[in-house]
Design an enzyme around this catalytic site. Structure first.
Site, PDB file in Angstrom:
ATOM      1  N   GLU A  73       1.254   6.013   0.406  1.00  0.00           N
ATOM      2  CA  GLU A  73       0.449   6.574   1.494  1.00  0.00           C
ATOM      3  C   GLU A  73      -0.436   7.738   1.037  1.00  0.00           C
ATOM      4  OE1 GLU A  73       0.209   4.807   3.908  1.00  0.00           O
ATOM      5  OE2 GLU A  73       2.134   4.020   4.637  1.00  0.00           O
ATOM      6  N   TYR A 119       6.149  23.336  23.957  1.00  0.00           N
ATOM      7  CA  TYR A 119       6.205  23.368  22.490  1.00  0.00           C
ATOM      8  C   TYR A 119       5.400  22.219  21.877  1.00  0.00           C
ATOM      9  CZ  TYR A 119       8.386  26.128  18.814  1.00  0.00           C
ATOM     10  OH  TYR A 119       8.606  27.011  17.788  1.00  0.00           O
TER      11      TYR A 119
HETATM   12  O1  LIG Z   1       6.163   2.393   5.740  1.00  0.00           O
HETATM   13  C1  LIG Z   1       5.891   2.438   4.532  1.00  0.00           C
HETATM   14  O2  LIG Z   1       6.026   1.481   3.749  1.00  0.00           O
HETATM   15  C2  LIG Z   1       5.408   3.786   3.991  1.00  0.00           C
HETATM   16  O3  LIG Z   1       4.564   4.366   4.932  1.00  0.00           O
HETATM   17  C3  LIG Z   1       6.615   4.654   3.820  1.00  0.00           C
HETATM   18  O4  LIG Z   1       7.060   5.263   4.781  1.00  0.00           O
HETATM   19  C4  LIG Z   1       7.302   4.730   2.517  1.00  0.00           C
HETATM   20  O5  LIG Z   1       6.431   4.415   1.455  1.00  0.00           O
HETATM   21  P1  LIG Z   1       6.550   5.181   0.063  1.00  0.00           P
HETATM   22  O6  LIG Z   1       6.317   6.636   0.339  1.00  0.00           O
HETATM   23  O7  LIG Z   1       5.519   4.571  -0.819  1.00  0.00           O
HETATM   24  O8  LIG Z   1       7.954   4.949  -0.418  1.00  0.00           O
HETATM   25 ZN   LIG Z   2       5.806   4.519   6.664  1.00  0.00          ZN
END
Ligand SMILES: O=C(O)[C@@H](O)C(=O)COP(=O)(O)O
Ligand SMILES: [Zn+2]
Length: 211
Positions: A73, A119
Site C-alpha cells: 500500500e 471526538y
Molecule cells: O488488504 C491488503 O492486502 C493490504 O491493504 C494490507 O492491509 C496488508 O498488506 P501489506 O501491508 O502489503 O502486508
Molecule cells: Zn488492507
C-alpha cells in the site's frame, strides 16, 4: 524524535493495536516520515511482531532504500504525504466495525460516519468513502491524490480505514477513534440516534480545527 526512537514507537504502537484486536494476522500497515524519507511496515508482516531494525525505509520518492520490502500500500501512503503537508504518519487497518461499515450503503460519501460524538469531529474529521480497488492498486493512491488533501481519513470500500496524522501517536489514536465511532454507529443502526447539530459541529471545528 530520532529515527531510532521512531522505529521503536512504530513497533510499540503497532503491537498495541494488534494486541487489542484492531488488526489480525498480517492485515494493515503503518508508515511515518523521517528526516530523509519514510519508515514503513514490511509487506506481509504482522503488526504484532515487527522488528524495529527491519522496518522498510523509503526515500521521498518512495524508492526502497533499506530494510524488508515495504507494504504493497505504499502508493496510498505516499498520496497522503504528497497532498497533506501536515501529514507525518499514516495508519491502515482492517478494524472490524469500520470495515463492516465499508461494505454497507452510505448516505454521504464525503462524510461517511454519522456525527454522534465530539471526538470523531475533533480527531478524525470528515471520513471520505472511496469505492473498492484491489489492495495495493496504484488507483487507490490516485483517488487519494484526487482529494487534494481535503480529508485526513478515508474508508476504502469493502476493505478498511486509512487515517493520517501529524505524528504516529495522533494517527494511531485517530484510527482507534474511527473504529469506536464505527462501532457506535453499528450499535445504533435503526435507532435514529440524536446527531450533533450543525452549530455544535461548527463550534468544535472552530475550537479544535479540522484534522
Ligand atoms: O488488504 C491488503 O492486502 C493490504 O491493504 C494490507 O492491509 C496488508 O498488506 P501489506 O501491508 O502489503 O502486508
Ligand atoms: Zn488492507
Amino acid at each position: 524524535m530520532t529515527e531510532a526512537e521512531l522505529r521503536q514507537e512504530i513497533t510499540r504502537l503497532a503491537r498495541s493495536l494488534f494486541e487489542r484486536g484492531y488488526s489480525v494476522g498480517s492485515a494493515g500497515n503503518i508508515s511515518a516520515a523521517v528526516a530523509d524519507g519514510y519508515l514503513m511496515t514490511p509487506t506481509n508482516s504482522s503488526l504484532g511482531h515487527l522488528d524495529p531494525e527491519s522496518l522498510s525505509k523509503l526515500d521521498f520518492e518512495g524508492k526502497h532504500v533499506g530494510g524488508l520490502p515495504p507494504s504493497k500500500e505504499l502508493p496510498l501512503h505516499l498520496a497522503f504525504y504528497a497532498t497533506r503537508p501536515q501529514c507525518r504518519a499514516v495508519v491502515h487497518l482492517h478494524s472490524t466495525y469500520a470495515t463492516a461499515l465499508s461494505c454497507l450503503p452510505m448516505d454521504d460519501e464525503d462524510d461517511f460516519l454519522e456525527p454522534i460524538t465530539p471526538y470523531l469531529i475533533m480527531r478524525v474529521g470528515r471520513l471520505k468513502y472511496l469505492p473498492y480497488t484491489m489492495p495495493g492498486s496504484p488507483l487507490t493512491g490516485e483517488m487519494i491524490r484526487g482529494l487534494k488533501g481535503r480529508h485526513a481519513a478515508v474508508l476504502l470500500g469493502n476493505h478498511g480505514p486509512v487515517v493520517s496524522g501529524p505524528d504516529i501517536a495522533s494517527a494511531v489514536y485517530a484510527a482507534e477513534e474511527l473504529e469506536e465511532s464505527a462501532k457506535l454507529q453499528m450499535l445504533l443502526r435503526g435507532q435514529s440516534p440524536r446527531h450533533l447539530s450543525t452549530r455544535q459541529i461548527a463550534e468544535l471545528r472552530a475550537r479544535y480545527g479540522e484534522p
